[in-house]
Design an enzyme around this catalytic site. Sequence first.
Site, PDB file in Angstrom:
ATOM      1  N   CYS A 198      -7.660   2.149   1.830  1.00 23.97           N
ATOM      2  CA  CYS A 198      -8.717   1.468   1.079  1.00 23.97           C
ATOM      3  C   CYS A 198      -8.209   1.080  -0.303  1.00 23.97           C
ATOM      4  CB  CYS A 198      -9.921   2.394   0.947  1.00 23.97           C
ATOM      5  SG  CYS A 198     -11.187   1.734  -0.158  1.00 23.97           S
ATOM      6  N   HIS A 206     -15.023  -0.038   3.094  1.00 27.01           N
ATOM      7  CA  HIS A 206     -14.858   1.231   3.787  1.00 27.01           C
ATOM      8  C   HIS A 206     -16.020   2.185   3.585  1.00 27.01           C
ATOM      9  CE1 HIS A 206     -10.674  -0.229   3.598  1.00 27.01           C
ATOM     10  NE2 HIS A 206     -10.561   0.401   4.770  1.00 27.01           N
ATOM     11  N   SER A 259       0.801  -1.230   0.000  1.00 26.14           N
ATOM     12  CA  SER A 259       0.000   0.000   0.000  1.00 26.14           C
ATOM     13  C   SER A 259       0.824   1.266   0.000  1.00 26.14           C
ATOM     14  CB  SER A 259      -0.933  -0.001   1.209  1.00 26.14           C
ATOM     15  OG  SER A 259      -1.829  -1.088   1.092  1.00 26.14           O
TER      16      SER A 259
END
Lengths: 365, 615
Positions: free
Chosen positions: B378, B365, B322
């Site tokens: 997310c 989310h 991420s």
Amino acid sequence: MFDRRLITHFDWPLLLLVVLTALIGIFNLYSATSSGSSLAFPVYLKQIYWLGGGILLAAIVSVIDYRHLQHLGFILYALTLLLLVAVLLVGKTSMGATRWLDLGVFNLQPSEIMKIVIIIALACYFARQDTLAAYSLSDLWLPFLLLGLPALLIMKQPDLGTALIVLFIGFTMILFAGIRKGTLAALAVLAAGGAGGGWFLLHDYQKQRIMTFLAPERDPLGSGYHIIQSKIAVGSGGFFGKGFMQGTQSQLSFLPERHTDFAFSVFAEEWGFCGSLLLLCLYLLIVIWGIYVARNAADLFGTFLAFGVSAMLFWHIVINLGMVIGLLPVVGVPLPLFSYGGTSMITTMLGAGLLLNVSMRRFTF
Amino acid sequence: MALNTGWSGSPALKKRFIIASLAALTIFVLLFLRLWYLQIIQTDTYQALSEKNRTRYIPIAAPRGPIVDRDGHMLVDSRPAFRIAALRQEVEDPEKLLARLSELLDLDLATLQQRWAAGRRFPRYRPVPLADDVSRRALEQVMEHSFELPGILTEVRPVRFYPYGKSAAHLFGYLGEITEKELRTAPYQIYRGGDFVGKNGLEKAIEPYLNGIPGERRVEVDVKGKKLRILKTQEPIPGNRVTLTINRDLQLATEAAFGDQAGAAVALDVHTGEVLAMVSNPGYDPSLFARGITGKEWVELLQNHLDPLQNRALKGQYPPGSIFKIVTALAALENGQTTAHTKVNCQGQLTVGNRSFRCWKKGGHGITNLKKALKESCDVWFYEVSQQVGIDRIAAMARRLGLGAPTGLGLAGERKGLIPDQQWKQQKFNDRWYRGETLIASIGQGYILTTPLQLATMMATVANGGNVLRPHLVKRIEDMAGNVQLEPKPQIMQQAHLDQAQLDTLRQGLKAVVNEPHGTAWMSRIKELPFAGKTGTSQVVHQRTRRKQDVEIPYRLRDHALFTAYAPASNPEIAVAVVVEHGSHGSSAAAPIARIMFESYFKLPPPASIASEGE
């Protein structure tokens, strides 16, 4: 028998030459061994004792009329030959060579005795011929046999240096006795062929020495080491030398066998060209003096005897010097009066005694 | 007797005497000429040879230059070490000698024999090293038994000394005996067999500065090489003093924070690119090499499955997970169709074509904008926007931020990572790029690979407003007299050309990650010092079909935990990247390490227990 004239005719200059040279030799040995192991009984001191003994021996030899030897010559020869055979059978082996007979008290080296005995034997033979006419090959079979037998036995030990010395002494005496020109040429051809064939009889280490002499740089740390280091020692001495006990080649032990075969290198390094020249002149004087003694001998036996001894000294000097200055291959031949060693000293002084003997009886008929 | 008279005056005999005398004279003249040649003509040559014979040049090793941290704390020093060596020309019975030595010093006989054999290529007078850095007791043993050990001698030489043990071992690298191959190459021409040279790390990179100039002792020796007296001594010149950009306290704190976990961390000064700390775990003990590593120890290091010799900070290539969302976000903002307010409804997964792509959060989310997408990491938001941007623009942004190429640190073996795009796929697999692959790439999975050093450089670029700085380790090199030999200036590798407003948008999101509830690094925040960061989790097992608790998953298969951050959030000074191999989650494994690094760097008091507050 003992004549007052013997004292008046005693050859003092010859004795002086010999002793002077030996003293320089001892002086040199002191330097050559000063840096080595600290023996309780130093080498130079031993050499002084050997010289003392040698002078005594020479005196004894000179006193007994050499002409008695003419009757004993062949018997002495036969006995020494037997000793050489004995060496091969029951000799003492040391460093790969069998050269000594262990007599308990000391070790006898019959090949050294043979150097003197071959002179006596050949002198006997030629004196008996009583002729100055040139010999042909057929007349010479006995001298060659006398020479060949011990030479072969000594080669077998193996001791190339001594064998060569014996052969050289013999050939010199035969040449002196006179050979017909045609015979000489034939002999030369034979010798050349013999040398070629002899190569195959040599031991590997002997071949190695000859190869090394031809190209010492091939193996600078192995067999070429002796020649290279000796040349460095002699050459670096320069004109005046590095000074007594200042020779780095010898003092720092780069020079091998510096108190025996390479004693002259030590001298040449420390005393330079001046010293070398002086010593060379002394040796030349001794040899020429020996020939002079032969020239003036009272009889043909004396002439051959003195000439033979001169030849012996000459070849020792030339082979040793030639070897340490890189003119000849390394064969273990000591420098008379200079290299340390009782055997060499005894042989040399025996010879000197014979010369004195012949010299002092030059007017005795 | 009468028979023998009358011949002495014979001319024939007289002639023979003259010939004999002349022959003797001639040969003596030959000897004379030879002596003349050797002692007069050639004497200079032989005098030189004789001089060479008696003198030896014994090198005196120069101590290597010390390495200190930015504040002058000694990190790598030199100390004297005792070496046992054998002089080949004095050794008569090597077998017996080595056996006795092995017995006396409790050394491995095979190793001794091996080193003895290796010494055959040296000249005979050159001592063959047998054992390095032996203890003082061993030295005493050798001296006591010297009469049993002919030819054995002891030497003192400087070796490396590491006051902080294993700390920063990868950074420094180690020394090893110069190889024959190295000896033949240009930079090593002044070296000799048996010398030690840097084999990797800084020791190798700045070898010419660290290596001093050996001194020399001219001694008179005898034929056995025994020293008799010193003729002349030339003292060695030590190597240069090297000041690193490393902050010792930060380095030590980071290493401590890792504990037993494998991974790497890098801290950079965001304005200069100075490397403040560089950690790779597990490490090794560099003093093993200083005293001469044994074969067994070497094999152990090589066979360790955690590969302790590797500097993971620049050689370890990890999918950034991420963290790569920083790149995707910047690319999306620049593309224009996406803004800070672009909203996506995350329902836990996104179906594209006939494939569905999961968000890490099973329930989703909900309505998510950029800030929330960064804060809570997310995946679906990025899946959505990446489809408009396309892989090529994402890849271009990654490269502008310094990814996909070596950072130029200067240590050997730095990897360049991998930033895939359509062309790359075509060349590599002869296949077109699929849309789904863009989605995977947008969250830093798939083909993408980055090194921790690249991630730190990227974060420094984000922090300083767009300058991709070349990270460097050396602050200053000066000789022992204090003359500066080298002082690298900060170097901008490239400009990222980022729009300031878009960058601010990103940085707000990154600040929220740490400083707002539900941020993935909320647990690692520092109240006194708001910092910004991004967590990452990179999949080790490709298909994430499993839904087990992580504790049940074998270590080998657990995800890597990543975190990158800069601090303070406004006016940043320092950027860090942390990778904890198989640490499962960036938030739980990597971010706390970054927090400890910041606490150390800003000299903050030990943390109040934030962890108890929960997420």
